[in-house]
Structure formats: C-alpha cells, structure tokens
Design an enzyme around this catalytic site. Sequence first.
Site, short mmCIF file in Angstrom:
data_model
loop_
_atom_site.label_atom_id
_atom_site.label_comp_id
_atom_site.label_asym_id
_atom_site.label_seq_id
_atom_site.Cartn_x
_atom_site.Cartn_y
_atom_site.Cartn_z
N GLN A 142 45.49 39.26 24.69
CA GLN A 142 46.24 39.79 25.83
C GLN A 142 45.71 41.18 26.19
OE1 GLN A 142 50.51 39.98 25.21
NE2 GLN A 142 50.92 40.47 27.35
N ASP A 184 44.26 36.22 40.30
CA ASP A 184 43.69 37.07 39.25
C ASP A 184 42.49 37.81 39.85
OD1 ASP A 184 43.62 36.85 35.80
OD2 ASP A 184 42.03 37.92 36.89
N HIS A 194 52.53 36.97 31.47
CA HIS A 194 51.91 36.26 32.60
C HIS A 194 51.27 34.96 32.13
CE1 HIS A 194 48.90 38.97 30.87
NE2 HIS A 194 48.02 38.02 31.14
N PHE A 195 51.22 34.01 33.05
CA PHE A 195 50.58 32.72 32.81
C PHE A 195 49.37 32.61 33.73
CE2 PHE A 195 54.91 32.34 31.52
CZ PHE A 195 54.90 31.50 30.42
N HIS A 196 48.27 32.14 33.15
CA HIS A 196 47.06 31.89 33.94
C HIS A 196 47.05 30.42 34.34
CE1 HIS A 196 44.82 35.50 32.31
NE2 HIS A 196 45.69 35.34 31.33
P1 AMP Z 1 45.46 38.66 29.64
O1 AMP Z 1 44.20 39.01 28.93
O2 AMP Z 1 45.99 37.30 29.34
O3 AMP Z 1 46.44 39.77 29.42
O4 AMP Z 1 45.09 38.59 31.16
C1 AMP Z 1 45.18 39.63 32.04
C2 AMP Z 1 44.60 39.12 33.32
O5 AMP Z 1 45.01 39.99 34.35
C3 AMP Z 1 43.07 39.06 33.33
O6 AMP Z 1 42.66 37.76 33.68
C4 AMP Z 1 42.70 40.08 34.41
O7 AMP Z 1 41.58 39.67 35.15
C5 AMP Z 1 43.94 40.14 35.26
N1 AMP Z 1 44.19 41.38 35.98
C6 AMP Z 1 44.09 42.63 35.51
N2 AMP Z 1 44.44 43.53 36.46
C7 AMP Z 1 44.79 42.80 37.55
C8 AMP Z 1 45.22 43.13 38.86
N3 AMP Z 1 45.39 44.39 39.26
N4 AMP Z 1 45.49 42.12 39.74
C9 AMP Z 1 45.31 40.83 39.37
N5 AMP Z 1 44.90 40.46 38.14
C10 AMP Z 1 44.63 41.43 37.25
#
Ligand code: AMP
Length: 138
Positions: free
Chosen positions: A96, A33, A102-104
């Site tokens: 989101q 991330d 996606h999974f964190h």
């Molecule tokens: P969500 O809020 O669950 O949709 O999480 C999106 C995640 O994607 C966040 O933790 C961001 O930091 C991450 N993110 C956004 N753009 C990128 C990128 N280009 N590469 C890696 N992670 C990203």
Amino acid sequence: MTYNNENIFARIIKGEADCVKILENDYILSFMDVMPQTPGHTLVIPKYGTENIFDLPEEYFIHLMDAKQKIAKAIKKAYAPTGVMIMQLNGKEAGQTVFHLHFHIIPRKEGLNYKFHSSEIADFKDLRREAEKIKKWL
Ligand code: AMP
C-alpha cells in the site's frame, strides 16, 4: 498508524485535489488511477477516513461492492478484457502506498501492456479519454 486527513485521496474527496471522476454518491467516489497499470485502471474509495479494510463501518461495504461491480461491468464493455483484476492492499508491507482505503479495478488482457504498480504518471487528457470509454457503459 493514525489516519491522516491530508492524504491525497482525502484531499480528492474534499475537492482540494483534482481527479478524473467515474462515479460518485454519498458513500463512494471512483476515479481514474493517475499511474494506470493498464488503460482503464480505476480506483474506488469510501467517503470515510480509514487507511484499511479493518476499520470501515459496515454500511459502506454494500456501496463499495455495488460500485466495484458496476465499474467492472463497464470496463468489460469498454475494453473487452479477458480478465478484470480487483485488488486492495492493507499496509506498507502489502504494498500500500496511499493510506486511504481503496480498491483497484484493472482490465487485463494478453497484449495489454501491464505496467508496474505506481510507475508512470499519465496525462490527464489521456485519463479523461479512458474515463469517457468507461462512463459510457455506467
Ligand atoms: P496502493 O499502492 O494500493 O496504495 O495504490 C495507490 C494507487 O493510487 C496507485 O496505483 C497510484 O498510482 C494511485 N494514485 C496515487 N496518487 C493518485 C492521485 N492523485 N490520483 C489518482 N491516483 C493516484
């Protein structure tokens, strides 16, 4: 909302945008991330264009679960966290921000500075260093 093929994770899958890769096969891609909530914050995504969990074809689930477990185990070895958080948000109201499923996977431990969601962009050099720590255990 209809799935947008030009979202950032779709572009990463197509190789049009950079990422720091952790694991990849025909079904999933995992990468660091870019705004880590703790060091080691990793994402796992299906190589299938869907915004959320509801529209994902069944055959992807086993591969996602398998990758999440592998990475969570590697994170446990790499950081010795006392907790590992696996999180997935569906829809703007759930928080989101990127509309490709996606999974964190986030290591948690007292004293490991837990930052707000999507707060601070990390240096790729630092992400690569953290990725190496995790990949060593995969
Ligand atoms: P969500 O809020 O669950 O949709 O999480 C999106 C995640 O994607 C966040 O933790 C961001 O930091 C991450 N993110 C956004 N753009 C990128 C990128 N280009 N590469 C890696 N992670 C990203």
